[in-house]
Design an enzyme around this catalytic site. Sequence first.
Site, PDB file in Angstrom:
ATOM      1  N   TYR A 124     -14.389  72.126  -4.596  1.00 23.41           N
ATOM      2  CA  TYR A 124     -14.337  70.630  -4.036  1.00 23.41           C
ATOM      3  C   TYR A 124     -14.426  70.422  -2.559  1.00 23.41           C
ATOM      4  CZ  TYR A 124     -13.014  68.867  -8.779  1.00 23.41           C
ATOM      5  OH  TYR A 124     -12.747  68.568  -9.938  1.00 23.41           O
ATOM      6  N   LYS A 191      -9.910  82.563 -12.975  1.00 18.34           N
ATOM      7  CA  LYS A 191     -10.642  83.350 -13.736  1.00 18.34           C
ATOM      8  C   LYS A 191     -11.185  84.409 -12.988  1.00 18.34           C
ATOM      9  CE  LYS A 191     -13.096  83.263 -17.420  1.00 18.34           C
ATOM     10  NZ  LYS A 191     -12.632  83.612 -18.808  1.00 18.34           N
ATOM     11  N   ASP A 224      -9.017  80.046 -19.388  1.00 17.33           N
ATOM     12  CA  ASP A 224      -9.442  79.466 -20.660  1.00 17.33           C
ATOM     13  C   ASP A 224      -8.073  79.702 -21.639  1.00 17.33           C
ATOM     14  OD1 ASP A 224      -9.757  81.960 -20.021  1.00 17.33           O
ATOM     15  OD2 ASP A 224     -11.667  82.194 -20.933  1.00 17.33           O
ATOM     16  N   ASP A 248      -7.430  69.890 -11.243  1.00 12.80           N
ATOM     17  CA  ASP A 248      -8.011  68.528 -11.546  1.00 12.80           C
ATOM     18  C   ASP A 248      -8.212  68.384 -13.017  1.00 12.80           C
ATOM     19  OD1 ASP A 248      -9.201  65.806 -10.964  1.00 12.80           O
ATOM     20  OD2 ASP A 248     -11.004  66.549 -10.524  1.00 12.80           O
TER      21      ASP A 248
END
Length: 359
Positions: A124, A191, A224, A248
Site C-alpha cells: 500500500y 508469508k 494462510d 486490511d
Amino acid sequence: MAHLVTLIPGDGIGPEVSEATRRVLDATGVGIEWDAHDAGAGVLEREGTTLPERVLEQIRRSRVAIKGPITTPVGTGFRSVNVALRHELDLFAAVRPSRSLPGVPTPHPGVDLVVIRENTEDLYRGVEYERGSPEAAELRAELLRLTGRASREDAGFTVKPISVTGARRIVRFAMEFVRSNGRRKVTLGHKANIMRFSDGLFLSIGQVEAESHPDVWFEDMQIDQLSMRLTREPETFDVLLLPNLYGDILSDLCAGLVGGLGLAAGANLGWEYAVFEPVHGSAPDIAGRGVANPVAMILSGAMLLRHLREDGAAAAVEAAVDRVLAAGEVRTPDLGGTSSTDEVAAAVAKDLQVPGPTG
Ligand code: NAD
C-alpha cells in the site's frame, strides 16, 4: 479544561453516524470542544482537493481527531483521504478491536481480539508502475539485469517495501499495547517462506523485539494458516500484528466474525497524532436514509475517550452500547432491527452510567 477534538463528518452515512457519536460523547459529560471540518468528495467539488491543508493543520493543532468514512472518488486522480491522512500525520498503526457483543449472535461468541496493522508500508506504499508505461519498461529491464529473469511485457507492477525502521516501530507499538491494555499475546502474521526479504524482515524484527519483551507471549503464523484458524477458533487469539495488506483484509474478516462492519471501531495512531474512525466505508447504498448503524463510530469514540485518558467515560460508553444491544429493542436494520441511527444514539446516551469524579 475541555479537550479539543477535530471532527471530520465524512461522506455518505458519515455525517449521520458522526452526529450520533457526538451526541453520545457529549452525554458522557466529558468536556469536548468540537472543531468540525469537511474533507472528501464534497470538498473536492468546492476546493479542488479532498484534503485541504487547513484540515491537516487543525488536526496537528488538536492532535486528536475523529472522522466518519470518506468516499474515495474513482478515476479523479485524487488519492484517498484516508491514505493521505495516514501519510501526512505518520499514523503508522491501525488498531481495530473485534469483540463479541451481547445480543449479536455469531458462530463464535467468545471473540475478543485486536488487529494491529502497519499503516505506511508494504504493497500500500503506492509504488506502482502501469502496464505499458515507460517506467514499467525501465523496471522490467532493470529486473532482468538484476535477476536474470524476464517479466512479461504486459505486466503491471506494485512494489512491496518493508523496512527495519517501519517494522520495528509497529512491533514495539504492539508490545507496548499488550502491556498497557492488559493483553497477553501477540500473533504476528506473515508469508516469510515466500517473501523472505519483506515479510521475512517483518518476522525477524518481531522475533528480536520479542526477546526484549519476555512478559509478552509471542508467536508467529503464516497468513494462510492464520486465516483458517481465525474462522475456526478466533477466541484463541489476542493481538494480531500484521503488515499493511494482510491487516486490511483480516480486520474486515474479524469485523465479520463479531457481527459486521456496523460494529467495528478503529484508530489510526502515530507517536504524535491520533485519528479515530469506524472500519466501514461511506455506504452510499443506505446514505441519507437515517438507518446506518452508529455503533462502530460510537465505539471509535470510546477509543478516543480512552486516548484522552477519560477511561471511566470510555468504559461507560462501551457498557451502554452492550446494554442497548443486549436488550435488543433498539437496533438498526443491519442487525435485524427497525430503529434509526438517531434512535440508537438516543438509547445509548440515555443508558450511560458515567462514574462521577473521584478524589
Ligand atoms: P462500505 O463499508 O461503505 O459498505 C459495505 C456494505 O456494508 C454496504 O452494504 C453498506 O450498506 C454496509 N455498511 C457499512 N457501514 C454500515 C453501517 N454503519 N451500518 C449499516 N450498514 C453498513 O464499503 P464500500 O461500499 O466498499 O465503500 C463505499 C465507499 O467508502 C468507497 O468510496 C470507499 O472507498 C469508501 N471507504 C472509506 C473508508 C474510510 O473512510 N475509512 C473505509 C472503507 C471504504
